[in-house]
Design a protein around this motif. Structure first.
Motif, short mmCIF file in Angstrom:
data_model
loop_
_atom_site.label_atom_id
_atom_site.label_comp_id
_atom_site.label_asym_id
_atom_site.label_seq_id
_atom_site.Cartn_x
_atom_site.Cartn_y
_atom_site.Cartn_z
N ASP A 67 2.52 -1.38 9.51
CA ASP A 67 2.37 -2.82 9.25
C ASP A 67 1.14 -3.32 9.99
OD1 ASP A 67 2.96 -5.42 8.33
OD2 ASP A 67 5.08 -5.24 8.86
N VAL A 68 0.75 -4.52 9.69
CA VAL A 68 -0.36 -5.18 10.38
C VAL A 68 0.20 -6.41 11.08
CG1 VAL A 68 -1.03 -6.49 8.32
CG2 VAL A 68 -2.68 -6.16 10.15
N VAL A 69 -0.27 -6.64 12.29
CA VAL A 69 0.16 -7.81 13.05
C VAL A 69 -0.97 -8.82 13.00
CG1 VAL A 69 0.98 -8.66 15.27
CG2 VAL A 69 1.46 -6.30 14.59
N GLN A 70 -0.70 -9.97 12.41
CA GLN A 70 -1.71 -11.02 12.32
C GLN A 70 -1.64 -11.88 13.57
OE1 GLN A 70 -3.99 -11.16 10.03
NE2 GLN A 70 -3.16 -9.73 8.57
N GLU A 71 -2.79 -12.22 14.11
CA GLU A 71 -2.82 -13.00 15.36
C GLU A 71 -2.51 -14.47 15.14
OE1 GLU A 71 -5.99 -12.08 18.18
OE2 GLU A 71 -6.59 -10.52 16.78
N ALA A 72 -3.13 -15.08 14.15
CA ALA A 72 -3.03 -16.54 14.02
C ALA A 72 -2.01 -16.98 12.98
CB ALA A 72 -4.40 -17.12 13.67
N LYS A 73 -1.88 -16.26 11.91
CA LYS A 73 -0.97 -16.68 10.85
C LYS A 73 0.12 -15.64 10.65
CE LYS A 73 -4.25 -14.77 7.58
NZ LYS A 73 -5.00 -14.92 6.39
N THR A 74 1.15 -16.01 9.97
CA THR A 74 2.24 -15.06 9.72
C THR A 74 2.44 -14.89 8.22
OG1 THR A 74 3.83 -16.86 9.90
CG2 THR A 74 3.44 -15.55 11.89
N PRO A 75 1.58 -14.10 7.58
CA PRO A 75 1.75 -13.86 6.15
C PRO A 75 3.02 -13.05 5.88
CG PRO A 75 0.07 -12.42 7.03
CD PRO A 75 0.48 -13.33 8.14
N SER A 76 3.46 -13.08 4.64
CA SER A 76 4.65 -12.33 4.25
C SER A 76 4.35 -10.83 4.27
CB SER A 76 5.08 -12.73 2.84
OG SER A 76 4.13 -12.27 1.90
N TYR A 77 5.40 -10.02 4.23
CA TYR A 77 5.22 -8.58 4.18
C TYR A 77 4.38 -8.20 2.96
CZ TYR A 77 5.93 -3.63 3.65
OH TYR A 77 5.70 -2.28 3.49
N GLU A 78 4.65 -8.80 1.81
CA GLU A 78 3.88 -8.49 0.61
C GLU A 78 2.39 -8.75 0.82
OE1 GLU A 78 5.99 -10.77 -2.38
OE2 GLU A 78 6.83 -8.92 -3.19
N GLN A 79 2.05 -9.84 1.47
CA GLN A 79 0.63 -10.15 1.74
C GLN A 79 0.03 -9.16 2.73
OE1 GLN A 79 1.55 -14.15 3.00
NE2 GLN A 79 0.59 -15.03 1.16
N ARG A 80 0.78 -8.82 3.78
CA ARG A 80 0.28 -7.85 4.76
C ARG A 80 0.10 -6.49 4.11
NH1 ARG A 80 4.71 -9.90 7.37
NH2 ARG A 80 5.63 -7.85 7.71
N ARG A 81 1.02 -6.12 3.26
CA ARG A 81 0.96 -4.83 2.59
C ARG A 81 -0.24 -4.75 1.65
NH1 ARG A 81 2.93 0.36 3.14
NH2 ARG A 81 2.23 1.37 1.25
N ALA A 82 -0.49 -5.82 0.90
CA ALA A 82 -1.65 -5.84 -0.01
C ALA A 82 -2.94 -5.64 0.79
CB ALA A 82 -1.69 -7.15 -0.79
N MET A 83 -3.03 -6.26 1.95
CA MET A 83 -4.21 -6.10 2.79
C MET A 83 -4.36 -4.64 3.23
SD MET A 83 -5.08 -5.87 6.28
CE MET A 83 -5.61 -6.90 7.59
N PRO A 103 -1.40 15.48 6.89
CA PRO A 103 -2.76 15.42 7.43
C PRO A 103 -2.77 15.38 8.96
CG PRO A 103 -2.13 13.31 6.47
CD PRO A 103 -1.02 14.26 6.17
N ILE A 104 -3.85 15.91 9.54
CA ILE A 104 -4.00 15.87 10.99
C ILE A 104 -5.21 15.00 11.34
CG2 ILE A 104 -2.88 18.08 11.44
CD1 ILE A 104 -5.68 19.29 11.74
N ASN A 105 -5.13 14.34 12.50
CA ASN A 105 -6.22 13.47 12.99
C ASN A 105 -6.65 12.45 11.95
OD1 ASN A 105 -6.41 14.77 15.55
ND2 ASN A 105 -7.55 16.41 14.58
N ALA A 106 -5.72 11.91 11.21
CA ALA A 106 -6.03 10.99 10.12
C ALA A 106 -5.37 9.64 10.36
CB ALA A 106 -5.54 11.58 8.80
N VAL A 107 -5.72 8.70 9.50
CA VAL A 107 -5.05 7.40 9.45
C VAL A 107 -4.52 7.27 8.03
CG1 VAL A 107 -5.27 4.90 9.62
CG2 VAL A 107 -6.57 6.37 11.16
N CYS A 108 -3.23 7.07 7.89
CA CYS A 108 -2.59 6.97 6.58
C CYS A 108 -1.66 5.76 6.55
CB CYS A 108 -1.78 8.22 6.28
SG CYS A 108 -2.72 9.74 6.31
N LEU A 109 -1.26 5.42 5.36
CA LEU A 109 -0.35 4.30 5.14
C LEU A 109 0.99 4.82 4.66
CD1 LEU A 109 -0.28 1.18 5.05
CD2 LEU A 109 -1.14 1.33 2.72
N THR A 110 2.07 4.21 5.15
CA THR A 110 3.39 4.61 4.68
C THR A 110 3.55 4.20 3.22
OG1 THR A 110 4.35 2.50 5.36
CG2 THR A 110 4.52 4.34 6.91
N PRO A 111 4.48 4.82 2.51
CA PRO A 111 4.73 4.40 1.15
C PRO A 111 5.37 3.02 1.12
CG PRO A 111 6.37 5.99 1.81
CD PRO A 111 5.36 5.91 2.93
#
Length: 173
Positions: A67-83, A103-111
């Protein structure tokens, strides 16, 4: 994924655990942290990740963004996920596809699986449990369900406090 939960400040690569203490394993993730740092200018400043290291031999040094943690606003999960989906690749192995290497040494997104009924949720749950058997370890720890409109609940008050709108189901044995 069965790793260490890490809240990461992407511009600096600083990693904290879920209780707010600095993680001492950050040096194991430098390639992945460098990749995350490149995304800070595109809005990914705070990332909630699973850090894969030491609990099994799969995906060492990989950061799986939850997930992404927004500092100033609190968008919905759907909005955070789209980003997140606009920034990061999704890897089929994190959906239980054991025909691919982790993968090793990578950055990936959960399903992101949108399930409308109990049967769909149980099918996904069973697929991840079967993947654990095929991988020979507890790679998948369980599933987390989030309401599409839920905000990100930053909470360090208590490890026992539940997040409203989120539910984690751990695999048993």
């Amino acid at each position: 994924m069965n790793g260490w939960r890490a809240l990461i400040h992407t511009p600096t690569g600083t990693m904290w655990n879920r209780h707010g203490a600095l993680l001492t394993i950050a040096d194991c993730f430098w390639p992945a942290l460098a990749s995350l740092a490149k995304l800070a200018s595109r809005g990914l400043v705070w990332a909630d990740c699973e850090a894969l290291e030491r609990r099994h031999n799969l995906g060492r040094g990989t950061l799986v963004v939850l997930d992404v943690v927004q500092e100033a606003k609190t968008p919905s999960y759907e909005q955070r996920r789209a980003m997140l989906e606009s920034l990061l690749p999704r890897d089929p192995v994190f959906s239980g596809d054991t025909t691919r290497s982790v993968p090793i040494n990578a950055v990936c997104l959960t399903p992101n699986l949108r399930v409308e009924d109990q049967a769909g949720a149980l099918t996904f749950y069973a697929r991840l449990r079967e993947a654990n058997r095929a991988l020979g370890c507890d790679f998948f720890e369980g599933v987390v369900m989030k309401k599409a409109g839920s905000s990100y609940p930053v909470q360090l008050r208590s490890a026992m406090e539940e997040c409203r709108g989120w539910c984690k189901h751990r695999f048993l044995g």
